[in-house]
Write a protein that holds these residues in place. Structure first.
Motif, short mmCIF file in Angstrom:
data_model
loop_
_atom_site.label_atom_id
_atom_site.label_comp_id
_atom_site.label_asym_id
_atom_site.label_seq_id
_atom_site.Cartn_x
_atom_site.Cartn_y
_atom_site.Cartn_z
N GLY A 1 0.77 -1.08 0.10
CA GLY A 1 0.08 0.00 0.14
C GLY A 1 0.98 1.32 0.05
O GLY A 1 0.61 2.27 0.33
N THR A 2 2.12 1.11 -0.55
CA THR A 2 3.09 2.19 -0.45
C THR A 2 3.39 2.73 -1.95
O THR A 2 3.60 1.74 -2.78
N PRO A 3 3.45 3.99 -2.45
CA PRO A 3 4.00 4.09 -4.00
C PRO A 3 5.42 4.01 -3.58
O PRO A 3 6.23 3.98 -2.93
N PRO A 4 6.08 3.86 -5.03
CA PRO A 4 7.59 3.55 -5.06
C PRO A 4 8.10 4.68 -4.51
O PRO A 4 9.50 4.69 -3.83
N GLY A 5 7.65 5.99 -4.74
CA GLY A 5 8.39 7.30 -4.33
C GLY A 5 8.35 7.23 -2.86
O GLY A 5 9.01 8.20 -2.29
N ARG A 6 7.95 6.42 -2.20
CA ARG A 6 7.90 6.40 -0.66
C ARG A 6 8.34 4.89 -0.01
O ARG A 6 8.26 4.68 1.06
N THR A 7 9.03 4.31 -1.02
CA THR A 7 9.49 2.78 -0.81
C THR A 7 10.82 2.71 -1.11
O THR A 7 11.34 3.20 -2.14
N ALA A 8 11.75 1.94 -0.30
CA ALA A 8 13.31 1.57 -0.43
C ALA A 8 13.13 0.19 -0.88
O ALA A 8 12.29 -1.00 -0.69
N VAL A 9 14.17 -0.03 -1.62
CA VAL A 9 14.60 -1.47 -2.48
C VAL A 9 15.85 -1.71 -1.91
O VAL A 9 16.87 -0.87 -2.04
N VAL A 10 16.03 -3.00 -1.13
CA VAL A 10 17.43 -3.21 -1.05
C VAL A 10 17.89 -4.60 -1.86
O VAL A 10 17.36 -5.80 -1.71
N GLU A 11 18.97 -4.60 -2.50
CA GLU A 11 19.06 -5.61 -3.39
C GLU A 11 20.75 -5.91 -3.29
O GLU A 11 21.52 -5.05 -3.15
N ASP A 12 21.07 -7.26 -3.81
CA ASP A 12 22.61 -7.35 -3.88
C ASP A 12 23.02 -7.73 -5.29
O ASP A 12 23.98 -7.70 -5.59
N SER A 13 21.98 -7.89 -6.26
CA SER A 13 22.20 -8.36 -7.73
C SER A 13 22.28 -6.84 -8.66
O SER A 13 21.49 -6.04 -8.23
N LEU A 14 23.08 -7.13 -9.74
CA LEU A 14 22.95 -6.02 -10.37
C LEU A 14 21.48 -5.75 -11.22
O LEU A 14 21.28 -4.72 -11.29
N ALA A 15 21.05 -6.85 -11.48
CA ALA A 15 19.67 -6.76 -12.17
C ALA A 15 18.85 -6.48 -11.28
O ALA A 15 17.86 -5.44 -11.76
N GLY A 16 18.85 -6.77 -9.82
CA GLY A 16 17.88 -6.08 -8.74
C GLY A 16 18.00 -4.64 -8.62
O GLY A 16 17.01 -3.89 -8.36
N VAL A 17 19.09 -4.04 -8.62
CA VAL A 17 19.35 -2.85 -8.37
C VAL A 17 18.79 -1.96 -9.49
O VAL A 17 18.13 -0.97 -9.33
N GLU A 18 19.31 -2.53 -10.77
CA GLU A 18 18.53 -1.86 -11.83
C GLU A 18 17.19 -1.86 -11.88
O GLU A 18 16.47 -0.89 -12.32
N ALA A 19 16.56 -2.85 -11.33
CA ALA A 19 15.15 -3.08 -11.34
C ALA A 19 14.55 -1.75 -10.47
O ALA A 19 13.42 -1.24 -10.79
N GLY A 20 15.07 -1.79 -9.40
CA GLY A 20 14.71 -0.83 -8.28
C GLY A 20 14.75 0.68 -8.92
O GLY A 20 14.02 1.36 -8.98
N ARG A 21 15.84 0.89 -9.63
CA ARG A 21 15.81 2.12 -10.18
C ARG A 21 15.04 2.51 -11.37
O ARG A 21 14.30 3.50 -11.40
N ARG A 22 14.65 1.53 -12.11
CA ARG A 22 13.70 1.80 -13.08
C ARG A 22 12.28 1.69 -12.80
O ARG A 22 11.60 2.62 -13.11
N GLY A 23 12.05 1.14 -11.48
CA GLY A 23 10.86 1.34 -10.80
C GLY A 23 10.43 2.77 -10.21
O GLY A 23 9.34 2.86 -9.75
N GLY A 24 11.35 3.59 -10.33
CA GLY A 24 11.08 4.93 -9.51
C GLY A 24 11.22 4.86 -7.82
O GLY A 24 10.51 5.67 -7.53
N PHE A 25 11.65 3.89 -7.42
CA PHE A 25 11.89 3.82 -5.96
C PHE A 25 12.63 4.95 -5.18
O PHE A 25 13.48 5.46 -5.99
N ALA A 26 12.16 5.19 -4.37
CA ALA A 26 12.97 6.78 -3.72
C ALA A 26 14.39 6.19 -3.32
O ALA A 26 15.00 7.17 -3.22
N LEU A 27 14.60 5.04 -2.78
CA LEU A 27 15.97 4.72 -2.45
C LEU A 27 16.22 3.28 -2.83
O LEU A 27 15.47 2.34 -2.86
#
Length: 258
Positions: free
Chosen positions: A196-222
């Motif tokens: 129930g939170t928009p990406p702009g108010r959500t953080a992503v924690v990742e260890d893979s290159l593909a996952g970090v790229e996914a977080g950035r593409r999704g417009g996540f705040a952090l």
């Protein structure tokens, strides 16, 4: 061990996020190495047989470069396709005759190898991640576990941490909802939706290159990158705002590293 990088800034400013989405393998549980080992067993068997049949030199699967660049964080079939493409190999998606190699056959063999290793050796959660998740829950911040693997529920249960997460989005959900795998942001966006939170108010924690790229593409705040393999620069290049060697190094708010 890699040092924390300086953050590049975040839309959160001085506020904490309303929710945090964490990758499972390599962030929550120490299963990335199990996945890498299973991939090596399957790919090396295939590559050795192929080299023998063609009279070519056998080049084994590298659990460092090959795993991190082509397989880590991706759905199994996508990982098979990406690695084979890196070697100039094309296989049919499905077996059409007995004994034929295919993308699906290699993906299934990897799943069997991973499950066998999981049953034999078990799995543990990273203590620093468990401590962080407990702190987030205490502060009223929603937490989700995300994985491209269909074994996510089994892994979290085996590690004894399944009850810590408000939401789980995994490979079973991806198949049912037709969610694209990383580096597409679909899995993370679905987790944020369920929290129930928009990406702009959500953080992503990742260890893979593909996952970090996914977080950035999704417009996540952090996007927080966890560097367990000496890839801090690559994680930052793919879009991580903060890179730490372990979540025990992460302050809160999460751009304040210790």
């Amino acid at each position: 061990m890699a040092a924390p990088t300086e953050p590049r800034g975040t839309a959160l400013n001085e506020a904490s996020p309303d929710a945090v989405v964490l990758d499972t393998d390599g962030v929550i549980t120490d299963t990335a190495r199990v996945h890498a080992s299973a991939w090596k067993r399957v790919f090396d068997d295939f590559l050795r047989r192929r080299a023998r049949e063609r009279g070519e030199e056998f080049r084994p699967f590298d659990t460092g470069a090959d795993y991190l660049l082509h397989v880590d964080g991706r759905p199994r079939a996508d990982g098979v396709r990406a690695f084979l493409a890196s070697r100039g190999i094309a296989l049919p998606e499905q077996v059409s005759r007995p004994g034929q190699d295919s993308v699906a056959a290699l993906a299934d063999a990897k799943d069997a190898a991973f499950r066998a290793a999981l049953d034999r050796d078990g799995v543990v959660a990273f203590p620093s991640t468990v401590a962080l998740v407990r702190r987030l829950r205490k502060d009223g911040i929603g937490v989700a576990a995300v994985s491209a693997s269909r074994n996510c529920a089994r892994v979290l249960a085996a590690a004894g941490v399944d009850a810590l997460f408000d939401v789980r989005v995994d490979g079973m959900d991806a198949a049912r909802l037709d969610l694209a795998g990383k580096p597409a942001p679909d899995l993370f966006l679905e987790a944020a939706r369920r929290l129930g939170t928009p990406p702009g108010r959500t953080a992503v924690v990742e260890d893979s290159l593909a996952g970090v790229e996914a977080g950035r593409r999704g417009g996540f705040a952090l996007v927080v990158g966890v560097d367990r393999n000496g890839r801090a620069a690559a994680l930052a290049e793919r879009g991580a705002d903060v890179v730490v060697p372990d979540l025990g190094e992460l302050g809160w708010p999460p751009w304040r590293t210790r």
